[in-house]
Design a protein around this motif. Structure first.
Motif, mmCIF file in Angstrom:
data_model
loop_
_atom_site.group_PDB
_atom_site.id
_atom_site.type_symbol
_atom_site.label_atom_id
_atom_site.label_comp_id
_atom_site.label_asym_id
_atom_site.label_seq_id
_atom_site.Cartn_x
_atom_site.Cartn_y
_atom_site.Cartn_z
ATOM 1 N N HIS A 53 -10.128 8.499 -4.038
ATOM 2 C CA HIS A 53 -10.413 7.950 -2.711
ATOM 3 C C HIS A 53 -11.612 7.011 -2.801
ATOM 4 N N PRO A 71 -3.911 0.437 -2.370
ATOM 5 C CA PRO A 71 -3.222 -0.846 -2.584
ATOM 6 C C PRO A 71 -2.670 -0.910 -4.015
ATOM 7 N N THR A 117 0.840 -1.190 0.000
ATOM 8 C CA THR A 117 0.000 0.000 0.000
ATOM 9 C C THR A 117 0.876 1.241 0.000
ATOM 10 N N VAL A 118 0.361 2.300 -0.614
ATOM 11 C CA VAL A 118 1.046 3.575 -0.692
ATOM 12 C C VAL A 118 0.064 4.648 -0.228
ATOM 13 N N ASN A 119 0.523 5.549 0.630
ATOM 14 C CA ASN A 119 -0.318 6.645 1.098
ATOM 15 C C ASN A 119 -0.213 7.775 0.087
ATOM 16 N N GLU A 136 -5.904 12.243 1.932
ATOM 17 C CA GLU A 136 -4.920 11.173 1.785
ATOM 18 C C GLU A 136 -5.559 9.843 2.157
ATOM 19 N N PHE A 137 -5.145 8.791 1.449
ATOM 20 C CA PHE A 137 -5.658 7.453 1.721
ATOM 21 C C PHE A 137 -4.607 6.437 1.325
ATOM 22 N N ASP A 138 -4.779 5.205 1.820
ATOM 23 C CA ASP A 138 -3.860 4.118 1.497
ATOM 24 C C ASP A 138 -4.352 3.411 0.242
#
Length: 116
Positions: A69, A17, A2-4, A13-15
């Motif tokens: 998002h 995958p 996962t990348v923020n 901002e979100f994680d």
């Protein structure tokens, strides 16, 4: 993994995958050579390889161009979407009336530009 990342629509901002593959072949040779993306040649006697740059490039290439998002897609971030819609530019009714009141001769001249 996962990348923020920030959302392109809401800025939240979100994680995200991501999936990616990294294929790197390491061989021993006379001199260091990393000109080929998939082949790394190390001099004889080396015992360590720094793969940080290869992993970084793999991650960057795995992130999609448009990051949205999941809350925007399923509607759980409705307050952000409502705020964006309220701040979006609205067309003036005066401009619409001016467009409707254009002399038909000018319309014919505009057609000449688009008929190329």
């Amino acid at each position: 993994g996962t990348v923020n990342v920030p959302c392109d629509v809401s800025g939240e901002e979100f994680d995200l995958p991501i999936k990616g593959k990294l294929k790197l072949l390491v061989k021993f040779g006379d001199a260091f050579n990393d000109e080929n993306e998939e082949l790394l040649i190390l001099p004889h006697g080396e015992f360590q390889v720094n793969v940080a740059q290869y992993i970084y490039e793999s991650i960057i290439l795995s992130v999609p161009l448009r990051r949205v998002h999941p809350g925007v897609k399923d509607g759980s971030l409705s307050d952000v979407i409502e705020k964006l819609e309220s701040l979006s530019p609205k067309e003036n009714k005066k401009e619409e009336q001016q467009n409707n009141d254009i002399d038909p001769r000018w319309e014919n001249l505009k057609k000449l530009l688009t008929d190329k």
